[in-house]
Design a protein around this motif. Structure first.
Motif: not given
Length: 304
Positions: A44-50, A52-67
């Motif tokens: 999905l991220e590859a298709r949109l080119g952005v 969407l989610v930060s994977r720096t921690t065990r729990r996912l966090h949405l990026t601004m683009e993801g929000e």
């Protein structure tokens, strides 16, 4: 070659992922492996080119683009669902999952029995009821309907008033016989008051209105709790004065086990509302449930 996921199914997956909070939780709900869920997100991220989610921690966090994507996806999915319901005639027979949140005591005493009746009337709706001390954020996607006290201040949600509800001060006859009844709010400072620590209200402070004037009183509280039912039981035992919603104490006032005090003073209203996101305003199961609640509360008086 596999067929790529259609945009609606991608949006539904991402909405699920945001609600579940992790790839593993989303994968369990989808019935797929965590690796498959991760691959689906990457596609999905590859298709949109952005990202969407930060994977720096065990729990996912949405990026601004993801929000941004999530907000628009939920709106589109709700529109699609409403359209499909109209086409399939589901307004007469609602289906799907309905997630309801209510406070502990009120939810147990009043909402749970109503859900039982609703389930019998609409067997194709799956209802999940969660009771909590603190209501979830109004814009949280964890629930479809929240039963709340007091008109919600957030314009991003819709609210249907189910019933009027006053906050009343009361105590057991035994307590009043020993300590006397306060005649003004200021006299509460010399009484044992039972504080209920819920919501965003300031702890240890009761507010009153009388004759166009308002007054705040800081309590002398030997007892406090975040559970309203416990607070009422303490009052019934003669341990102090409590402020509680009329729907929760009406039966005790009617039986004489509790006596109202300071009747000439008004306290903040606690009208009962059904609160739901704007995207659900045309969703059949939500509207049918609200109608079910409205019929009940319109026909029943507090304490009955």
């Amino acid at each position: 070659m596999s067929t790529p996921a259609s945009p609606p199914s991608e949006m539904a997956f991402f909405s699920l992922l945001a609600r579940a909070g992790s790839l593993s939780a989303a994968a369990r709900e989808e019935g797929i492996s965590t690796a498959a869920a991760s691959k689906r997100l990457s596609q999905l991220e590859a298709r949109l080119g952005v990202q969407l989610v930060s994977r720096t921690t065990r729990r996912l966090h949405l990026t601004m683009e993801g929000e941004t994507y999530l907000e628009q996806a939920r709106r589109i999915l709700a529109d699609i669902e409403a359209m499909e319901q109209q086409l399939a005639g589901m307004r007469r027979q609602p289906q799907g999952l309905l997630r309801v949140n209510a406070t502990l005591g009120f939810g147990r005493s009043h909402i749970a029995p109503l859900i039982a009746g609703f389930s019998r009337e609409y067997p194709q709706v799956q209802v999940q009821l969660q009771l909590s001390v603190q209501p979830p954020p109004l814009v949280d996607d964890s629930f479809d309907i929240c039963i709340r006290f007091g008109e919600p201040p957030d314009a991003r949600v819709l609210a249907t008033r189910l019933a009027p509800n006053r906050r009343l001060l009361c105590a057991a006859p035994r307590y009043l016989a020993q300590h006397g009844a306060p005649q003004t709010p200021a006299q509460l400072r010399h009484h044992d008051c039972i504080d209920i620590r819920q919501g965003d209200d300031a702890y240890g402070i009761w507010r009153f209105a009388h004759g166009g004037r308002t007054e705040s009183v800081r309590l002398r509280s030997r007892l406090s709790t975040n559970d309203g039912e416990i607070a009422v039981n303490w009052a019934l035992a003669g341990l102090g004065i409590v402020m509680r919603a009329e729907w929760d104490i009406a039966r005790y006032l009617q039986s004489g086990r509790l006596v109202q005090v300071l009747q000439d003073y008004s306290t903040p209203m606690a009208d009962i509302y059904a609160v739901y996101p704007q995207r659900h305003q045309h969703t059949s199961r939500v509207q049918k449930f609200i109608a079910h609640l409205t019929r009940h509360f319109g026909a029943v008086q507090p304490g009955r």
